[in-house]
Design a protein around this motif. Structure first.
Motif, PDB file in Angstrom:
ATOM      1  N   GLN A   1       0.820  -1.211   0.000  1.00  0.00           N
ATOM      2  CA  GLN A   1       0.000   0.000   0.000  1.00  0.00           C
ATOM      3  C   GLN A   1       0.852   1.257   0.000  1.00  0.00           C
ATOM      4  N   ARG A   2       0.249   2.360  -0.459  1.00  0.00           N
ATOM      5  CA  ARG A   2       0.868   3.676  -0.304  1.00  0.00           C
ATOM      6  C   ARG A   2       0.525   4.175   1.096  1.00  0.00           C
ATOM      7  N   GLU A   3       1.535   4.693   1.784  1.00  0.00           N
ATOM      8  CA  GLU A   3       1.354   5.232   3.129  1.00  0.00           C
ATOM      9  C   GLU A   3       1.695   6.717   3.018  1.00  0.00           C
ATOM     10  N   ALA A   4       0.658   7.553   3.057  1.00  0.00           N
ATOM     11  CA  ALA A   4       0.892   8.986   2.869  1.00  0.00           C
ATOM     12  C   ALA A   4       1.758   9.508   4.010  1.00  0.00           C
ATOM     13  N   ASP A   5       2.686  10.384   3.699  1.00  0.00           N
ATOM     14  CA  ASP A   5       3.592  10.911   4.714  1.00  0.00           C
ATOM     15  C   ASP A   5       4.054  12.282   4.241  1.00  0.00           C
ATOM     16  N   PRO A   6       3.920  13.305   5.089  1.00  0.00           N
ATOM     17  CA  PRO A   6       4.298  14.655   4.656  1.00  0.00           C
ATOM     18  C   PRO A   6       5.778  14.754   4.274  1.00  0.00           C
TER      19      PRO A   6
ATOM     20  N   VAL B   1       5.080  -5.851   9.403  1.00  0.00           N
ATOM     21  CA  VAL B   1       4.793  -4.640   8.636  1.00  0.00           C
ATOM     22  C   VAL B   1       6.110  -3.953   8.336  1.00  0.00           C
ATOM     23  N   LEU B   2       6.347  -3.745   7.062  1.00  0.00           N
ATOM     24  CA  LEU B   2       7.557  -3.053   6.616  1.00  0.00           C
ATOM     25  C   LEU B   2       7.141  -1.697   6.088  1.00  0.00           C
ATOM     26  N   SER B   3       7.902  -0.689   6.422  1.00  0.00           N
ATOM     27  CA  SER B   3       7.580   0.639   5.917  1.00  0.00           C
ATOM     28  C   SER B   3       8.861   1.301   5.465  1.00  0.00           C
ATOM     29  N   GLY B   4       8.921   1.630   4.173  1.00  0.00           N
ATOM     30  CA  GLY B   4      10.125   2.258   3.632  1.00  0.00           C
ATOM     31  C   GLY B   4       9.723   3.430   2.760  1.00  0.00           C
ATOM     32  N   LYS B   5      10.464   4.499   2.868  1.00  0.00           N
ATOM     33  CA  LYS B   5      10.155   5.688   2.069  1.00  0.00           C
ATOM     34  C   LYS B   5      10.337   5.366   0.586  1.00  0.00           C
TER      35      LYS B   5
ATOM     36  N   ILE C   1       4.895  -1.845  -6.899  1.00  0.00           N
ATOM     37  CA  ILE C   1       5.408  -0.553  -6.419  1.00  0.00           C
ATOM     38  C   ILE C   1       5.562   0.404  -7.599  1.00  0.00           C
ATOM     39  N   HIS C   2       6.067  -0.083  -8.706  1.00  0.00           N
ATOM     40  CA  HIS C   2       6.219   0.799  -9.870  1.00  0.00           C
ATOM     41  C   HIS C   2       4.859   1.274 -10.382  1.00  0.00           C
ATOM     42  N   GLU C   3       3.862   0.399 -10.365  1.00  0.00           N
ATOM     43  CA  GLU C   3       2.537   0.816 -10.851  1.00  0.00           C
ATOM     44  C   GLU C   3       1.969   1.936  -9.984  1.00  0.00           C
ATOM     45  N   GLU C   4       2.216   1.858  -8.674  1.00  0.00           N
ATOM     46  CA  GLU C   4       1.671   2.857  -7.754  1.00  0.00           C
ATOM     47  C   GLU C   4       2.513   4.132  -7.704  1.00  0.00           C
ATOM     48  N   PHE C   5       3.834   3.983  -7.779  1.00  0.00           N
ATOM     49  CA  PHE C   5       4.719   5.117  -7.505  1.00  0.00           C
ATOM     50  C   PHE C   5       5.568   5.554  -8.701  1.00  0.00           C
TER      51      PHE C   5
END
Lengths: 147, 147, 147, 147, 147, 147, 147, 147, 147, 147
Positions: free
Chosen positions: C123-128, D136-140, D104-108
């Motif tokens: 998922q996209r996680e919106a972040d400023p 849960v992984l979260s990466g910019k 990820i490429h399709e979304e971003f």
């Protein structure tokens, strides 16, 4: 032409005709394990077996001749397999390899379990907690001897 | 200190005391396959099992503590094993890998045979043409599911 | 013909028709993660799913038959991936691998997180400070047991 | 002396003192994921964090100094991990790598999910069919730009 | 069709038409470094850039569509490059890698120099003892953070 | 004794004495890049430089003698580096390698950029969107000649 | 089309026309060593040399254009060559590599023998005990310098 | 004890006593190439040569005995050498390997240039444009024969 | 065209015409070992031998010309062979390699057994407990000499 | 303690006492080939053989016990051996591997030549053109069977 091309044709025809390995084994009068390995290019066919394969898979005479030539064996594209089902077997060798070695040596002494004078049987093992795959391997013990 | 050092000490003591894996298994009240794998550093001991090991192998408290820590598994020094007995198992995966894959998929559909919910039994199979090693592997079938 | 060729045709058609994975997932009634993995040759289609794919990608009957055969899995050309996006995942395994291992074992004991009874959500996680990619992985815990 | 030796001492002391990662994280006031990675030699400690570690693990001043030096990262002994728990993560990268890339490429658009501006959270997910590991992984997201 | 085939056609056409990378960059209105990497299959084209490429290299619509798909990156056939010019760069990483690491960490703390938010400029540096190649690399510093 | 042991001692002493590479460079009267590479075991010291190192790092005469022996170069433990900072450089070679090759050949003809007659300068580049690492590489162009 | 295809055509034509490398060198007015390396795809042709090659090997204009493009160098299919003649050279590097390093450093100091500003001459050396192959290699010494 | 340990002691003593390979060769009455290779652990010493080495390097009787045992040869830690000087030789094999093969076969027919009945001579070649390293290799030609 | 293609045609024709290696050897007037190796692409044919091969395998003139060119040798697709028969030979080298080395050195001193001035003879050895394969290898001893 | 350490002690003692493999074989009443392989850590000793070894090499009881444990076999440090004598054997497998395979299959059908039920004999073969090493290998033929 080489054996790989014949194998590719056999697999392709199997898919197109929607054949099953177990049924093919019955047609060859062999176990499903040997039959599958042979059709996947790892074993050598007798003349009669090659004739049978020629008929089932619509092979040319040259293709049938290739089945009677001993193949260059080894069915995997990489030394460490990437396919999860096959990797689990690699993992068994990696995790339990030294255990298997110790227990065979303790029972039989120095030597190996043959992978040539060898047979395998793969079965469904019903289990209320989820069915299991049971595989029985049988290989002749071959001792090292001093000379 | 790490688990490898404890394993080395266990193996060394086993040689010095001339112990047998089968007897050790009896002392642990487990199969010889699990017991051997555990003592070779591939499995985790419960507190009671570690106490038993401490007694048999004259381990220090810290060494016994290590047995209760989950080890980094994998018992072989190279990706393709050089030891002939273990190599024959690698060869079975290499030659029969695609066969095993096809037959399990034909019977169960897409999925794997678990190497975790798994047990193994190694036996002598008497045979007039030379005794054989019989190994029975049993692993739960785990299906891939779409989601 | 083999599954790779069908995958190549699917990718090619997707590019030519400018289709999106998320829309394809809707057509299959599955998650975008499973649908993409399946269309990229890693999962097996049911008959109904294969019919749907045949329609969308103009497949022949034989190509549709291949989708129902369990594929040889593994989507990368090298053991260490060169593509930067995929490499970052390899790097997570390399840098955090022992951390993941320790924390799962501390919570669950010895065993693994299944990669078969497994699902994933990206998922996209919106972040400023710049949007983030959030990935949720869920795999059944499978314990090692002594026997 | 090098960082590996400090890491070995930390792990050894943790086993001897029977400490838990989650408790250690509380003492450091950080997540259990960062704390574990740091103690396993993958992250750099601030002065205050190194002082805390010195106290918990009875480190010498030189050992505490090493914790503040950026380590050479990478926690695994082989490019393809042999440990089953860690291998499953490698398998996720191998089987789903191209899927993750496409979604990820399709979304971003073109770019990567950072493994540096990154966090991870590992939890138990209760499930009547058997508890699951949820990660849960979260990466910019970092975009490639033309210049 | 895949991106590699489009890249091969672009290189082939460039040779046949005797085009120069610097001139192509001018036509795309981008640096010669980005333009070359993109035409060699490592970067993604916008619609307008793909239209321009279509015109210059006589691409079909499908080929132009491929340029807008994010490619699987990595331009070398082996992990250690055999080409002497490229090997010298690998050698810089091998010989000076730990030096670069130490100096960036000393200046910025723990983190990396981005290879994504990154640009490069390659110039001739006149020198009476023999002209030199000057390369300026600029990558955003991305810090590791505790969490 | 070998050069690695001297390097280990130098690094250890640097950590214990909390020295900085930039200050060390000033003491040696050389760039921080050369000084760091030399102290990390990749370059050869003159007699005067070795004397200076002996004083700073409390080396024995034999250790100082080793600094004047040409070392076996190469600072990384694996062909593909696992450390994220160094990997990004490997990735630049992997992704941009053919680009660098094409642009140097277009400007200079066939030949290489020397990694021996070579210097490097690593600087902070202030940037409101986040500071950047700027690295300037300068290597003599060496042409291939027919003979 | 790529350079490999042109090389294959050149080799094929040489076999079909039964040409000799030494005679080809005379036609190009270069040494037999440079000429052979160039025709085997490792060196770059000038316009005049490409015209000559076009004439001798019946090349198309595009094929002749490829000869003027700098090739991706490296002539061997594996990192350790299997061909016995070439392996003996690899063995010389393996067995005598550290010797060559020590003797060049003793004579010249730290630096390398260039493989770019380099020439080679292969001759028959008559010997009553069996003729010998004599190879003279000449490479410019390039010193490392501190900066 | 093994030969490597003797080699390490010899190198260490050479550094400590500041000896030169060329002078050592004079003491042994052999070429500097053979002498260096032998002292670096690649060749076998006669009794008289071992006595001489024992005297120069203060070896024990057991160490001197090891010099007379044929060593396991191969002086490099990796299959592709990382040291720049030695890599250039690997590069010569990689770039010119097929050239060397073709020219020796054209002159001598099928066979090899021996790396056993072999000698090498490394010299400074004065050159106004910068001195060069000249290496003369001489190996007996050994023909393949049909039988 | 290259030698591999000629080899493939020869093998294919042999299968189609059901020829035997032993009979082919008689036709060439050479041993079955040399003849087989040559037809499998490892040896070089004289003009007369190539004429004979042209006749037997219906080769074109260009194909016959290729047989007289020295081939790039090495007959196996991987460094460690997967085929069980060939692997057993690799295993002999792995398990007995140091033994062979010690015994040849004890008898002959430092040197090698040539694989060029070499012949091989493969025979059936009748044995009541099961026939055996007897292979006699004969290679000239080549001594290392000091110089 | 492990078997490698016992092997190291045996080799060391053999060098110090200047023993010969052939004489040792006489003392053990076995062939020099088996005896050497066993002393080099590849074979298992009976109690009587271990007693004999204990006496000759001054082994402790624990060391003698290790000789009776089946070792992890494989005597070479790398998959492709660097030692020239052993490499020639690897080369024979590489160049003649497919030849050996074809000839054994032609004579015996599908199967292997055993490396377990195996013996070897290494002899000097006098020859006016230079003495030769003659090696006779004898391995039982083991057929693959369908089942």
């Amino acid at each position: 032409m080489d054996r790989n091309q014949v194998t590719q044709k056999i697999i392709s025809t199997k898919v197109a005709k929607q054949l099953r390995w177990a049924d093919l084994a019955t047609q060859f009068g062999q176990s499903k394990e040997w039959t599958t390995a042979a059709l996947l290019g790892q074993m050598t066919f007798s003349r009669a077996q090659a004739d049978k394969a020629q008929e089932i898979f619509d092979l040319t005479d040259e293709e049938a001749a290739w089945l009677q030539i001993v193949p260059y064996k080894g069915s995997l594209p990489t030394a460490v397999p990437t396919d999860p089902l096959i990797y689990r077997w690699y993992e068994i060798v990696s995790v339990y390899g030294t255990t298997i070695k110790e227990l065979i040596h303790e029972e039989f002494g120095d030597g190996i379990m043959s992978a040539i004078d060898f047979s395998m049987n793969i079965q469904r093992e019903a289990d209320p907690k989820g069915d299991r795959v049971q595989v029985v391997l049988s290989g002749k013990f071959l001792p090292y001897k001093s000379y």
